[in-house]
Design a protein around this motif. Sequence first.
Motif, short mmCIF file in Angstrom:
data_model
loop_
_atom_site.label_atom_id
_atom_site.label_comp_id
_atom_site.label_asym_id
_atom_site.label_seq_id
_atom_site.Cartn_x
_atom_site.Cartn_y
_atom_site.Cartn_z
N LEU A 46 0.93 -1.34 0.12
CA LEU A 46 0.45 -0.16 0.12
C LEU A 46 0.70 1.49 -0.24
CD1 LEU A 46 -3.20 -1.00 2.18
CD2 LEU A 46 -2.66 -0.81 -0.04
N SER A 47 2.00 0.96 0.72
CA SER A 47 2.84 2.60 1.01
C SER A 47 3.05 2.65 -0.80
CB SER A 47 4.08 2.27 1.26
OG SER A 47 5.04 0.87 1.17
N VAL A 48 3.22 2.09 -1.88
CA VAL A 48 4.03 1.83 -3.19
C VAL A 48 2.34 3.13 -3.76
CG1 VAL A 48 5.02 0.48 -5.29
CG2 VAL A 48 5.60 -0.03 -3.59
N VAL A 49 1.67 2.58 -3.57
CA VAL A 49 0.47 2.90 -3.33
C VAL A 49 0.71 4.69 -4.22
CG1 VAL A 49 -2.35 3.58 -3.67
CG2 VAL A 49 -1.39 1.06 -3.75
N PHE A 50 0.61 5.07 -2.60
CA PHE A 50 0.35 6.64 -2.55
C PHE A 50 1.93 6.99 -2.80
CE2 PHE A 50 -1.78 4.56 1.36
CZ PHE A 50 -3.52 5.30 0.66
N ASP A 51 3.13 6.63 -3.29
CA ASP A 51 4.47 6.82 -2.77
C ASP A 51 5.49 5.98 -3.08
OD1 ASP A 51 6.76 8.94 -3.33
OD2 ASP A 51 6.52 9.98 -1.57
N GLU A 52 5.91 5.94 -4.58
CA GLU A 52 7.17 5.25 -4.49
C GLU A 52 8.13 5.29 -3.77
OE1 GLU A 52 8.05 5.38 -8.82
OE2 GLU A 52 5.76 4.22 -8.83
N ASP A 53 8.34 6.55 -3.21
CA ASP A 53 10.00 7.23 -2.43
C ASP A 53 9.66 6.63 -0.89
OD1 ASP A 53 10.99 7.39 -4.87
OD2 ASP A 53 10.98 9.99 -4.58
N LEU A 54 7.79 6.71 -0.77
CA LEU A 54 7.81 6.39 0.64
C LEU A 54 8.82 4.77 1.68
CD1 LEU A 54 6.71 7.15 2.87
CD2 LEU A 54 4.45 6.46 2.28
N ASN A 55 9.35 4.84 1.86
CA ASN A 55 9.51 3.33 2.40
C ASN A 55 9.27 2.91 4.36
OD1 ASN A 55 10.62 2.96 0.38
ND2 ASN A 55 12.65 3.91 0.54
N ASP A 57 8.09 0.40 7.12
CA ASP A 57 8.02 -1.21 7.38
C ASP A 57 6.42 -1.58 7.73
OD1 ASP A 57 7.89 0.52 9.67
OD2 ASP A 57 9.42 -1.39 10.74
N ARG A 58 5.81 -3.10 7.88
CA ARG A 58 4.85 -3.98 8.47
C ARG A 58 4.71 -1.95 9.38
NH1 ARG A 58 7.02 -7.20 4.78
NH2 ARG A 58 5.49 -8.28 2.89
N ASP A 59 5.59 -2.52 10.51
CA ASP A 59 4.94 -2.40 11.98
C ASP A 59 4.14 -0.56 11.59
OD1 ASP A 59 5.20 -5.15 12.74
OD2 ASP A 59 7.58 -4.27 13.78
N ALA A 60 5.17 0.01 11.11
CA ALA A 60 4.82 1.32 11.47
C ALA A 60 3.24 1.47 10.09
CB ALA A 60 5.72 2.22 10.35
N GLY A 61 2.90 0.45 8.92
CA GLY A 61 1.85 0.89 8.32
C GLY A 61 0.71 -0.08 9.75
N TYR A 62 1.20 -0.82 10.10
CA TYR A 62 0.07 -1.49 10.56
C TYR A 62 -0.62 -0.31 12.09
CZ TYR A 62 1.01 -6.13 9.49
OH TYR A 62 1.45 -7.58 8.18
N ALA A 63 0.95 -0.06 12.74
CA ALA A 63 0.10 1.15 13.46
C ALA A 63 -0.41 2.50 12.93
CB ALA A 63 1.72 1.39 14.55
N ALA A 64 -0.21 2.72 11.87
CA ALA A 64 -0.84 4.12 11.06
C ALA A 64 -1.96 3.53 10.84
CB ALA A 64 -0.12 3.90 9.51
N GLY A 65 -2.53 1.92 9.77
CA GLY A 65 -3.43 1.77 9.78
C GLY A 65 -4.44 1.61 11.21
N PHE A 66 -4.29 1.43 12.25
CA PHE A 66 -4.25 1.12 13.17
C PHE A 66 -5.77 2.30 14.02
CE2 PHE A 66 -4.89 1.15 18.08
CZ PHE A 66 -5.77 0.71 18.39
N PHE A 67 -4.31 3.08 14.09
CA PHE A 67 -4.77 4.58 14.39
C PHE A 67 -5.98 5.57 13.27
CE2 PHE A 67 -0.97 4.79 17.17
CZ PHE A 67 -1.14 4.63 18.33
N PHE A 68 -5.93 4.95 12.52
CA PHE A 68 -6.15 6.02 11.20
C PHE A 68 -7.85 4.66 11.37
CE2 PHE A 68 -9.16 4.64 7.42
CZ PHE A 68 -9.41 6.06 7.01
N PHE A 69 -7.91 3.27 11.54
CA PHE A 69 -9.29 2.91 11.81
C PHE A 69 -10.29 3.27 13.68
CE2 PHE A 69 -8.05 -0.28 8.42
CZ PHE A 69 -9.05 -0.48 8.16
N TRP A 70 -9.38 3.96 14.18
CA TRP A 70 -9.37 3.90 16.18
C TRP A 70 -9.75 5.90 15.40
CZ3 TRP A 70 -5.79 4.57 20.68
CH2 TRP A 70 -7.48 4.00 21.66
N SER A 71 -9.01 6.26 14.74
CA SER A 71 -9.68 7.85 14.82
C SER A 71 -11.30 7.72 13.95
CB SER A 71 -9.18 8.44 13.99
OG SER A 71 -8.47 8.11 12.73
#
Length: 99
Positions: A46-55, A57-71
């Motif tokens: 999913l990070s490639v969809v938003f920006d190819e230079d955005l790197n 890791d999975r843990d940061a993606g899971y955390a960002a997704g959780f806080f998005f769903f929580w908000s």
Amino acid sequence: MISEEYRGAKQWSRDKQAVFTVVWISFLCAAVGTMVFFALFDPVDLSVVFDEDLNIDRDAGYAAGFFFFWSLSLVCSGITAFLVRTAPKRDAAHRDKQQ
């Protein structure tokens, strides 16, 4: 057996109960939503969809997704609680007129 309530315990106000109920329900919804969403999608892909230079890791993606769903679920639950608490009260006279 202890028959009386603990004397040091304080009763929560109605407003405090409502706030913590909304926070807890939205937390549980975010947990379920995160599990379902990331069972289908990989955060690295999913990070490639938003920006190819955005790197990220999975843990940061899971955390960002959780806080998005929580908000998101916090806003939805908060609006629901607000609408329920501010709804006009129906009294017995009103119910008798409808019957």
